[in-house]
Design a protein around this motif. Structure first.
Motif, PDB file in Angstrom:
ATOM      1  N   GLN A  60      55.291  -6.374   0.746  1.00  0.00           N
ATOM      2  CA  GLN A  60      54.369  -5.416   1.282  1.00  0.00           C
ATOM      3  C   GLN A  60      53.141  -6.198   1.513  1.00  0.00           C
ATOM      4  OE1 GLN A  60      54.763  -1.408  -0.161  1.00  0.00           O
ATOM      5  NE2 GLN A  60      56.611  -1.736  -1.200  1.00  0.00           N
ATOM      6  N   LYS A  61      52.867  -6.556   2.536  1.00  0.00           N
ATOM      7  CA  LYS A  61      51.642  -7.273   3.018  1.00  0.00           C
ATOM      8  C   LYS A  61      50.169  -6.616   2.537  1.00  0.00           C
ATOM      9  CE  LYS A  61      53.662 -10.563   6.212  1.00  0.00           C
ATOM     10  NZ  LYS A  61      53.526 -11.129   7.689  1.00  0.00           N
ATOM     11  N   LYS A  62      50.332  -5.282   2.947  1.00  0.00           N
ATOM     12  CA  LYS A  62      49.147  -4.605   2.786  1.00  0.00           C
ATOM     13  C   LYS A  62      48.956  -3.514   1.670  1.00  0.00           C
ATOM     14  CE  LYS A  62      47.818  -5.170   7.662  1.00  0.00           C
ATOM     15  NZ  LYS A  62      47.571  -4.234   8.756  1.00  0.00           N
ATOM     16  N   ASN A  63      49.887  -3.861   0.463  1.00  0.00           N
ATOM     17  CA  ASN A  63      50.023  -2.971  -0.404  1.00  0.00           C
ATOM     18  C   ASN A  63      49.705  -3.677  -1.692  1.00  0.00           C
ATOM     19  OD1 ASN A  63      50.068  -0.647  -1.938  1.00  0.00           O
ATOM     20  ND2 ASN A  63      52.361  -0.437  -1.441  1.00  0.00           N
ATOM     21  N   TYR A  64      48.918  -3.034  -2.682  1.00  0.00           N
ATOM     22  CA  TYR A  64      48.682  -4.042  -4.002  1.00  0.00           C
ATOM     23  C   TYR A  64      48.831  -2.856  -4.966  1.00  0.00           C
ATOM     24  CZ  TYR A  64      46.289  -7.050  -0.815  1.00  0.00           C
ATOM     25  OH  TYR A  64      45.928  -7.823   0.162  1.00  0.00           O
ATOM     26  N   TRP A  65      49.158  -3.674  -6.313  1.00  0.00           N
ATOM     27  CA  TRP A  65      49.205  -2.986  -7.544  1.00  0.00           C
ATOM     28  C   TRP A  65      47.805  -3.327  -8.286  1.00  0.00           C
ATOM     29  CZ3 TRP A  65      54.443  -5.425  -8.594  1.00  0.00           C
ATOM     30  CH2 TRP A  65      55.264  -4.325  -8.166  1.00  0.00           C
ATOM     31  N   THR A  66      47.032  -2.187  -8.698  1.00  0.00           N
ATOM     32  CA  THR A  66      45.686  -2.406  -9.103  1.00  0.00           C
ATOM     33  C   THR A  66      45.482  -1.691 -10.752  1.00  0.00           C
ATOM     34  OG1 THR A  66      45.108  -0.159  -8.137  1.00  0.00           O
ATOM     35  CG2 THR A  66      44.627  -2.176  -6.833  1.00  0.00           C
ATOM     36  N   PRO A  67      46.063  -2.439 -11.618  1.00  0.00           N
ATOM     37  CA  PRO A  67      45.759  -1.980 -12.795  1.00  0.00           C
ATOM     38  C   PRO A  67      44.353  -2.246 -13.484  1.00  0.00           C
ATOM     39  CG  PRO A  67      46.704  -4.555 -12.980  1.00  0.00           C
ATOM     40  CD  PRO A  67      46.918  -3.843 -11.491  1.00  0.00           C
ATOM     41  N   ASP A  68      44.062  -1.745 -14.450  1.00  0.00           N
ATOM     42  CA  ASP A  68      42.316  -1.450 -14.644  1.00  0.00           C
ATOM     43  C   ASP A  68      42.035  -2.772 -15.122  1.00  0.00           C
ATOM     44  OD1 ASP A  68      41.926   1.176 -14.297  1.00  0.00           O
ATOM     45  OD2 ASP A  68      43.130   1.791 -15.941  1.00  0.00           O
ATOM     46  N   PHE A  69      42.713  -3.831 -15.498  1.00  0.00           N
ATOM     47  CA  PHE A  69      42.224  -5.210 -15.956  1.00  0.00           C
ATOM     48  C   PHE A  69      43.641  -5.968 -16.228  1.00  0.00           C
ATOM     49  CE2 PHE A  69      42.379  -3.119 -20.145  1.00  0.00           C
ATOM     50  CZ  PHE A  69      43.176  -4.121 -20.854  1.00  0.00           C
ATOM     51  N   THR A  70      43.248  -7.224 -16.162  1.00  0.00           N
ATOM     52  CA  THR A  70      44.376  -8.290 -16.422  1.00  0.00           C
ATOM     53  C   THR A  70      43.774  -9.332 -17.203  1.00  0.00           C
ATOM     54  OG1 THR A  70      44.079  -9.538 -14.496  1.00  0.00           O
ATOM     55  CG2 THR A  70      45.937  -7.961 -14.412  1.00  0.00           C
ATOM     56  N   VAL A  71      44.653 -10.180 -18.388  1.00  0.00           N
ATOM     57  CA  VAL A  71      43.870 -11.170 -19.049  1.00  0.00           C
ATOM     58  C   VAL A  71      45.108 -12.353 -18.935  1.00  0.00           C
ATOM     59  CG1 VAL A  71      43.192 -12.103 -21.374  1.00  0.00           C
ATOM     60  CG2 VAL A  71      43.203  -9.674 -20.965  1.00  0.00           C
ATOM     61  N   LEU A  72      44.471 -13.513 -18.438  1.00  0.00           N
ATOM     62  CA  LEU A  72      45.361 -14.511 -18.334  1.00  0.00           C
ATOM     63  C   LEU A  72      45.158 -15.564 -19.392  1.00  0.00           C
ATOM     64  CD1 LEU A  72      47.372 -16.547 -16.883  1.00  0.00           C
ATOM     65  CD2 LEU A  72      45.573 -17.316 -15.481  1.00  0.00           C
ATOM     66  N   PHE A  73      46.026 -15.923 -20.222  1.00  0.00           N
ATOM     67  CA  PHE A  73      45.731 -16.703 -21.455  1.00  0.00           C
ATOM     68  C   PHE A  73      46.206 -18.237 -21.052  1.00  0.00           C
ATOM     69  CE2 PHE A  73      46.732 -12.536 -23.358  1.00  0.00           C
ATOM     70  CZ  PHE A  73      45.517 -12.540 -24.105  1.00  0.00           C
ATOM     71  N   THR A  74      45.505 -19.267 -21.666  1.00  0.00           N
ATOM     72  CA  THR A  74      45.714 -20.392 -21.563  1.00  0.00           C
ATOM     73  C   THR A  74      47.317 -20.787 -21.586  1.00  0.00           C
ATOM     74  OG1 THR A  74      45.013 -21.269 -23.631  1.00  0.00           O
ATOM     75  CG2 THR A  74      43.614 -21.092 -21.948  1.00  0.00           C
ATOM     76  N   ASP A  75      48.048 -20.364 -22.428  1.00  0.00           N
ATOM     77  CA  ASP A  75      49.524 -20.769 -22.696  1.00  0.00           C
ATOM     78  C   ASP A  75      50.504 -20.170 -21.422  1.00  0.00           C
ATOM     79  OD1 ASP A  75      49.460 -18.079 -23.207  1.00  0.00           O
ATOM     80  OD2 ASP A  75      50.023 -18.069 -25.322  1.00  0.00           O
ATOM     81  N   GLY A  76      49.899 -19.452 -20.484  1.00  0.00           N
ATOM     82  CA  GLY A  76      50.698 -19.044 -19.446  1.00  0.00           C
ATOM     83  C   GLY A  76      51.137 -17.636 -19.523  1.00  0.00           C
ATOM     84  N   THR A  77      50.639 -16.689 -20.519  1.00  0.00           N
ATOM     85  CA  THR A  77      51.167 -15.402 -20.965  1.00  0.00           C
ATOM     86  C   THR A  77      49.864 -14.459 -20.433  1.00  0.00           C
ATOM     87  OG1 THR A  77      50.143 -15.413 -23.126  1.00  0.00           O
ATOM     88  CG2 THR A  77      52.493 -16.055 -22.946  1.00  0.00           C
ATOM     89  N   ALA A  78      50.138 -13.240 -20.290  1.00  0.00           N
ATOM     90  CA  ALA A  78      49.063 -12.285 -19.797  1.00  0.00           C
ATOM     91  C   ALA A  78      49.205 -10.889 -20.393  1.00  0.00           C
ATOM     92  CB  ALA A  78      49.351 -12.004 -18.450  1.00  0.00           C
ATOM     93  N   ILE A  79      48.236 -10.335 -20.465  1.00  0.00           N
ATOM     94  CA  ILE A  79      48.260  -8.862 -20.597  1.00  0.00           C
ATOM     95  C   ILE A  79      47.945  -8.032 -19.329  1.00  0.00           C
ATOM     96  CG2 ILE A  79      46.944  -7.045 -21.964  1.00  0.00           C
ATOM     97  CD1 ILE A  79      46.420  -8.931 -24.260  1.00  0.00           C
ATOM     98  N   VAL A  80      48.552  -7.045 -19.010  1.00  0.00           N
ATOM     99  CA  VAL A  80      48.207  -6.087 -17.779  1.00  0.00           C
ATOM    100  C   VAL A  80      47.482  -4.728 -18.645  1.00  0.00           C
ATOM    101  CG1 VAL A  80      48.748  -5.051 -15.846  1.00  0.00           C
ATOM    102  CG2 VAL A  80      49.725  -7.167 -16.551  1.00  0.00           C
ATOM    103  N   GLY A  81      46.343  -4.282 -18.668  1.00  0.00           N
ATOM    104  CA  GLY A  81      45.942  -3.257 -19.101  1.00  0.00           C
ATOM    105  C   GLY A  81      45.665  -1.820 -18.066  1.00  0.00           C
TER     106      GLY A  81
END
Length: 338
Positions: A60-81
Protein backbone atom coordinates in the motif's frame (compact mmCIF):
# COMPACT_ATOMS: atom_id res chain seq x y z
CA UNK A 1 -12.81 20.58 14.51
CA UNK A 2 -13.47 21.29 18.21
CA UNK A 3 -17.12 20.70 19.22
CA UNK A 4 -19.33 23.79 19.63
CA UNK A 5 -19.30 25.38 23.07
CA UNK A 6 -21.99 24.01 25.36
CA UNK A 7 -21.15 26.06 28.40
CA UNK A 8 -20.82 23.14 30.78
CA UNK A 9 -18.08 21.87 33.04
CA UNK A 10 -18.06 18.48 31.30
CA UNK A 11 -16.89 19.96 28.00
CA UNK A 12 -14.22 22.03 29.72
CA UNK A 13 -12.99 18.90 31.48
CA UNK A 14 -13.01 17.01 28.17
CA UNK A 15 -10.65 19.60 26.68
CA UNK A 16 -8.41 19.52 29.74
CA UNK A 17 -8.33 15.72 29.77
CA UNK A 18 -7.30 15.63 26.11
CA UNK A 19 -4.54 18.12 26.83
CA UNK A 20 -3.31 16.17 29.86
CA UNK A 21 -3.24 12.84 28.03
CA UNK A 22 -1.34 14.21 25.05
CA UNK A 23 1.07 16.08 27.30
CA UNK A 24 1.70 12.96 29.37
CA UNK A 25 2.38 10.89 26.27
CA UNK A 26 4.84 13.54 25.09
CA UNK A 27 6.54 13.15 28.47
CA UNK A 28 6.74 9.37 28.12
CA UNK A 29 8.27 9.45 24.64
CA UNK A 30 10.64 12.24 25.71
CA UNK A 31 11.75 10.26 28.76
CA UNK A 32 12.46 7.18 26.65
CA UNK A 33 14.21 9.18 23.94
CA UNK A 34 16.46 10.71 26.60
CA UNK A 35 17.06 7.28 28.08
CA UNK A 36 18.03 5.57 24.83
CA UNK A 37 20.07 8.44 23.37
CA UNK A 38 21.77 10.01 26.39
CA UNK A 39 22.42 7.49 29.16
CA UNK A 40 26.03 6.35 29.23
CA UNK A 41 26.50 2.83 27.92
CA UNK A 42 22.91 2.39 26.77
CA UNK A 43 23.21 5.02 24.04
CA UNK A 44 26.13 3.09 22.55
CA UNK A 45 23.82 0.17 21.80
CA UNK A 46 21.34 2.37 19.91
CA UNK A 47 21.70 3.12 16.22
CA UNK A 48 18.61 5.35 16.02
CA UNK A 49 15.62 6.47 18.10
CA UNK A 50 12.73 7.60 15.92
CA UNK A 51 10.06 9.79 17.50
CA UNK A 52 7.84 10.10 14.43
CA UNK A 53 8.05 6.72 12.68
CA UNK A 54 6.19 6.23 9.39
CA UNK A 55 6.57 2.69 8.15
CA UNK A 56 4.97 1.83 4.80
CA UNK A 57 2.30 -0.85 4.89
CA UNK A 58 3.37 -3.65 2.52
CA UNK A 59 1.57 -3.38 -0.80
CA UNK A 60 0.00 0.00 0.00
CA UNK A 61 1.95 2.99 -1.32
CA UNK A 62 0.06 5.73 0.55
CA UNK A 63 -0.61 3.96 3.82
CA UNK A 64 1.70 3.90 6.83
CA UNK A 65 1.95 2.39 10.26
CA UNK A 66 2.74 5.03 12.87
CA UNK A 67 3.77 3.61 16.25
CA UNK A 68 4.67 6.12 18.95
CA UNK A 69 8.40 5.44 18.64
CA UNK A 70 10.93 2.92 17.39
CA UNK A 71 14.40 2.03 18.63
CA UNK A 72 16.91 0.52 16.21
CA UNK A 73 19.82 -1.18 17.96
CA UNK A 74 23.31 -1.65 16.57
CA UNK A 75 22.87 -5.44 16.60
CA UNK A 76 20.01 -5.30 14.07
CA UNK A 77 17.17 -5.70 16.58
CA UNK A 78 14.46 -3.21 17.42
CA UNK A 79 11.77 -2.08 19.83
CA UNK A 80 8.46 -0.75 18.51
CA UNK A 81 6.71 1.31 21.15
CA UNK A 82 3.03 2.15 21.54
CA UNK A 83 1.36 4.11 24.34
CA UNK A 84 -2.13 2.73 24.76
CA UNK A 85 -5.46 3.67 26.19
CA UNK A 86 -8.48 1.51 25.59
CA UNK A 87 -12.16 1.63 26.37
CA UNK A 88 -14.05 -1.03 28.29
CA UNK A 89 -15.82 -2.44 25.23
CA UNK A 90 -14.25 -5.43 23.49
CA UNK A 91 -13.91 -3.69 20.15
CA UNK A 92 -11.47 -1.16 21.58
CA UNK A 93 -9.15 -3.88 22.89
CA UNK A 94 -9.42 -5.90 19.67
CA UNK A 95 -8.45 -2.80 17.66
CA UNK A 96 -5.38 -2.30 19.85
CA UNK A 97 -4.39 -5.96 19.52
CA UNK A 98 -4.68 -5.75 15.73
CA UNK A 99 -2.46 -2.69 15.77
CA UNK A 100 0.33 -4.09 17.97
CA UNK A 101 0.02 -7.47 16.27
CA UNK A 102 1.08 -5.82 13.01
CA UNK A 103 3.99 -4.09 14.73
CA UNK A 104 5.26 -7.45 15.97
CA UNK A 105 5.76 -8.61 12.37
CA UNK A 106 7.74 -5.60 11.14
CA UNK A 107 10.92 -6.43 9.26
CA UNK A 108 12.16 -2.81 8.92
CA UNK A 109 12.24 0.23 11.20
CA UNK A 110 13.44 3.81 10.59
CA UNK A 111 17.17 4.46 10.50
CA UNK A 112 19.21 7.61 11.08
CA UNK A 113 19.34 8.48 7.37
CA UNK A 114 15.59 8.86 6.94
CA UNK A 115 15.17 5.42 5.43
CA UNK A 116 14.37 1.97 6.76
CA UNK A 117 16.78 -0.58 8.17
CA UNK A 118 16.16 -4.34 8.13
CA UNK A 119 15.85 -5.99 11.55
CA UNK A 120 15.95 -9.66 12.48
CA UNK A 121 14.13 -9.37 15.82
CA UNK A 122 11.37 -6.97 16.92
CA UNK A 123 9.88 -6.53 20.37
CA UNK A 124 6.69 -4.57 20.98
CA UNK A 125 6.73 -2.40 24.11
CA UNK A 126 3.17 -1.51 25.11
CA UNK A 127 3.04 1.33 27.63
CA UNK A 128 -0.07 1.87 29.73
CA UNK A 129 -0.95 4.00 32.72
CA UNK A 130 -0.52 2.18 36.01
CA UNK A 131 -4.25 2.37 36.72
CA UNK A 132 -4.96 0.02 33.78
CA UNK A 133 -1.78 -2.09 33.92
CA UNK A 134 -3.36 -5.21 35.41
CA UNK A 135 -6.41 -4.77 33.21
CA UNK A 136 -4.16 -4.68 30.12
CA UNK A 137 -2.58 -7.99 31.13
CA UNK A 138 -6.01 -9.55 31.60
CA UNK A 139 -7.63 -8.20 28.44
CA UNK A 140 -4.66 -8.60 26.08
CA UNK A 141 -2.58 -11.51 27.35
CA UNK A 142 -5.10 -13.69 29.17
CA UNK A 143 -8.34 -13.11 27.25
CA UNK A 144 -6.79 -12.90 23.79
CA UNK A 145 -3.22 -14.12 23.43
CA UNK A 146 -3.80 -17.20 25.59
CA UNK A 147 -7.05 -17.99 23.79
CA UNK A 148 -6.29 -20.34 20.86
CA UNK A 149 -9.53 -19.28 19.19
CA UNK A 150 -8.67 -15.57 19.15
CA UNK A 151 -6.99 -14.15 16.02
CA UNK A 152 -4.41 -12.18 18.05
CA UNK A 153 -1.34 -14.41 17.82
CA UNK A 154 1.91 -12.46 17.46
CA UNK A 155 5.21 -14.39 17.28
CA UNK A 156 6.03 -13.15 20.80
CA UNK A 157 3.89 -11.53 23.50
CA UNK A 158 4.23 -7.77 23.87
CA UNK A 159 6.13 -6.42 26.85
CA UNK A 160 3.50 -4.47 28.79
CA UNK A 161 5.09 -1.68 30.79
CA UNK A 162 3.06 0.42 33.18
CA UNK A 163 4.01 3.99 34.01
CA UNK A 164 3.09 6.45 36.72
CA UNK A 165 3.87 10.13 37.13
CA UNK A 166 4.89 11.86 40.34
CA UNK A 167 5.78 15.51 40.80
CA UNK A 168 9.41 14.95 39.88
CA UNK A 169 9.74 11.71 37.90
CA UNK A 170 8.09 8.99 35.83
CA UNK A 171 8.27 5.40 36.97
CA UNK A 172 8.33 2.65 34.33
CA UNK A 173 7.81 -0.98 35.35
CA UNK A 174 7.32 -4.21 33.44
CA UNK A 175 4.24 -5.94 34.81
CA UNK A 176 5.50 -9.07 36.60
CA UNK A 177 3.09 -11.53 35.04
CA UNK A 178 4.47 -14.83 33.66
CA UNK A 179 2.55 -14.33 30.42
CA UNK A 180 3.99 -10.86 29.88
CA UNK A 181 6.71 -10.50 27.28
CA UNK A 182 10.27 -9.52 28.09
CA UNK A 183 12.52 -7.31 26.01
CA UNK A 184 15.15 -9.13 23.97
CA UNK A 185 18.68 -8.35 25.12
CA UNK A 186 20.95 -10.39 22.88
CA UNK A 187 24.54 -9.51 23.74
CA UNK A 188 23.74 -5.87 24.51
CA UNK A 189 25.01 -4.51 27.80
CA UNK A 190 23.55 -2.54 29.47
CA UNK A 191 19.99 -3.58 28.74
CA UNK A 192 16.81 -1.75 29.69
CA UNK A 193 14.86 -4.95 30.41
CA UNK A 194 16.59 -5.56 33.73
CA UNK A 195 15.80 -2.05 34.97
CA UNK A 196 12.17 -2.33 33.87
CA UNK A 197 11.71 -5.47 35.96
CA UNK A 198 13.00 -3.61 39.02
CA UNK A 199 11.18 -0.35 38.31
CA UNK A 200 12.89 2.43 36.36
CA UNK A 201 12.48 6.04 37.58
CA UNK A 202 13.29 8.84 35.13
CA UNK A 203 13.40 12.32 36.62
CA UNK A 204 11.59 15.01 34.64
CA UNK A 205 14.58 17.33 34.81
CA UNK A 206 16.57 14.86 32.74
CA UNK A 207 14.25 14.90 29.73
CA UNK A 208 13.03 18.51 29.99
CA UNK A 209 15.34 19.67 27.20
CA UNK A 210 14.28 16.76 24.99
CA UNK A 211 10.61 17.61 25.47
CA UNK A 212 11.24 21.30 24.85
CA UNK A 213 13.15 20.64 21.64
CA UNK A 214 10.77 17.99 20.28
CA UNK A 215 7.39 18.95 21.72
CA UNK A 216 5.07 16.56 19.88
CA UNK A 217 4.48 12.87 19.17
CA UNK A 218 2.90 10.76 16.44
CA UNK A 219 -0.57 10.82 18.03
CA UNK A 220 -3.12 13.29 16.57
CA UNK A 221 -2.38 16.67 18.14
CA UNK A 222 -5.07 17.85 20.54
CA UNK A 223 -6.39 21.33 19.58
CA UNK A 224 -5.96 22.67 23.12
CA UNK A 225 -2.40 21.37 23.30
CA UNK A 226 -1.48 22.99 19.98
CA UNK A 227 -3.31 26.25 20.76
CA UNK A 228 -1.35 26.49 24.01
CA UNK A 229 1.92 25.67 22.26
CA UNK A 230 1.29 28.32 19.61
CA UNK A 231 0.47 30.90 22.27
CA UNK A 232 3.39 30.21 24.59
CA UNK A 233 6.11 29.06 22.17
CA UNK A 234 5.65 29.40 18.42
CA UNK A 235 4.31 32.95 18.24
CA UNK A 236 6.82 34.21 20.79
CA UNK A 237 9.56 32.83 18.58
CA UNK A 238 8.03 34.32 15.44
CA UNK A 239 6.81 37.68 16.77
CA UNK A 240 8.55 38.20 20.09
CA UNK A 241 6.92 38.57 23.50
CA UNK A 242 4.50 41.21 24.63
CA UNK A 243 0.75 41.73 24.55
CA UNK A 244 0.30 43.48 21.21
CA UNK A 245 -2.13 42.04 18.68
CA UNK A 246 -0.56 39.97 15.94
CA UNK A 247 -1.82 38.84 12.55
CA UNK A 248 -0.81 35.30 11.85
CA UNK A 249 -0.89 33.38 8.61
CA UNK A 250 -1.97 29.78 9.19
CA UNK A 251 0.27 28.44 6.42
CA UNK A 252 3.31 30.28 7.79
CA UNK A 253 2.56 28.95 11.27
CA UNK A 254 2.26 25.42 9.89
CA UNK A 255 5.58 25.76 8.09
CA UNK A 256 7.20 27.04 11.29
CA UNK A 257 5.98 23.96 13.18
CA UNK A 258 7.19 21.62 10.47
CA UNK A 259 10.60 23.29 10.28
CA UNK A 260 11.06 23.34 14.04
CA UNK A 261 9.54 19.99 15.03
CA UNK A 262 9.11 17.98 11.85
CA UNK A 263 5.38 17.62 12.41
CA UNK A 264 2.14 19.54 11.93
CA UNK A 265 -0.52 19.97 9.27
CA UNK A 266 -2.58 22.91 8.15
CA UNK A 267 -5.77 21.18 9.33
CA UNK A 268 -4.58 20.85 12.94
CA UNK A 269 -3.45 24.49 12.98
CA UNK A 270 -6.92 25.48 11.79
CA UNK A 271 -8.50 23.38 14.55
CA UNK A 272 -6.34 25.14 17.14
CA UNK A 273 -7.26 28.54 15.68
CA UNK A 274 -10.95 27.62 15.76
CA UNK A 275 -10.61 26.83 19.47
CA UNK A 276 -8.90 30.17 20.09
CA UNK A 277 -11.71 31.85 18.16
CA UNK A 278 -14.31 30.18 20.41
CA UNK A 279 -12.33 31.51 23.36
CA UNK A 280 -12.51 35.05 22.00
CA UNK A 281 -8.75 35.18 21.52
CA UNK A 282 -8.61 35.08 17.73
CA UNK A 283 -10.69 36.31 14.82
CA UNK A 284 -10.71 34.85 11.34
CA UNK A 285 -9.80 37.61 8.89
CA UNK A 286 -10.31 35.35 5.87
CA UNK A 287 -7.77 34.24 3.27
CA UNK A 288 -5.98 32.11 5.85
CA UNK A 289 -5.09 34.93 8.25
CA UNK A 290 -6.18 35.48 11.84
CA UNK A 291 -5.96 38.37 14.28
CA UNK A 292 -4.77 37.19 17.69
CA UNK A 293 -5.15 39.37 20.76
CA UNK A 294 -2.47 38.38 23.26
CA UNK A 295 -3.45 41.04 25.81
CA UNK A 296 -6.66 39.16 26.70
CA UNK A 297 -4.81 36.56 28.78
CA UNK A 298 -3.28 38.34 31.72
CA UNK A 299 -1.23 35.65 33.43
CA UNK A 300 2.36 35.90 34.62
CA UNK A 301 3.23 32.30 33.81
CA UNK A 302 2.47 29.76 31.09
CA UNK A 303 1.38 26.89 33.32
CA UNK A 304 -2.28 27.88 33.33
CA UNK A 305 -2.69 29.13 29.77
CA UNK A 306 -4.40 25.93 28.63
CA UNK A 307 -6.84 26.21 31.54
CA UNK A 308 -7.71 29.78 30.60
CA UNK A 309 -8.29 28.85 26.96
CA UNK A 310 -10.47 25.87 27.92
CA UNK A 311 -12.56 27.92 30.34
CA UNK A 312 -13.08 30.78 27.91
CA UNK A 313 -13.95 28.40 25.05
CA UNK A 314 -16.65 26.64 27.08
CA UNK A 315 -18.02 29.62 28.98
CA UNK A 316 -21.81 29.84 29.30
CA UNK A 317 -21.48 33.46 28.21
CA UNK A 318 -18.91 33.26 25.40
CA UNK A 319 -16.31 36.03 25.66
CA UNK A 320 -16.63 38.85 23.11
CA UNK A 321 -14.72 38.27 19.94
CA UNK A 322 -11.71 40.42 19.26
CA UNK A 323 -12.03 42.95 16.50
CA UNK A 324 -11.61 41.44 13.07
CA UNK A 325 -9.32 43.40 10.78
CA UNK A 326 -10.83 44.46 7.48
CA UNK A 327 -7.50 44.57 5.64
CA UNK A 328 -5.25 42.02 7.26
CA UNK A 329 -1.52 42.49 7.11
CA UNK A 330 0.76 39.52 7.66
CA UNK A 331 3.51 40.42 10.12
CA UNK A 332 6.95 39.27 9.17
CA UNK A 333 8.68 36.94 11.59
CA UNK A 334 11.35 38.38 13.87
CA UNK A 335 14.52 36.67 14.97
CA UNK A 336 13.63 36.85 18.65
CA UNK A 337 13.52 34.00 21.10
CA UNK A 338 11.46 33.75 24.25
Amino acid sequence: MPPPASGNAAEEQHLLDGFATYDQHVDVVSALEWLFTTVKGLKDTVAHFERFPRIPVPGQKKNYWTPDFTVLFTDGTAIVGEIAQFAQHEGSVDKLCTQIGRYATLAHVPDAQGGLAPVHHVEVMLLVQMKIGLLAVQRILTDRLSNPDHPYSPPRPPCIVQFARTESYYLFQRLPDPSNGDLYSGDRDPHIGTKLREGLPVEARFFADTKSARGFINDPIQPLYLATHLWTRTWRTMYGGGTTDITIDEKTTTTQLQNEYGIGRLSVVRDAMALLERAGLAANDGNGTWTVSRKLIRRSGDGDIHKVIAKRATSKAPPPMITRRTKPKVQSAQDTLF
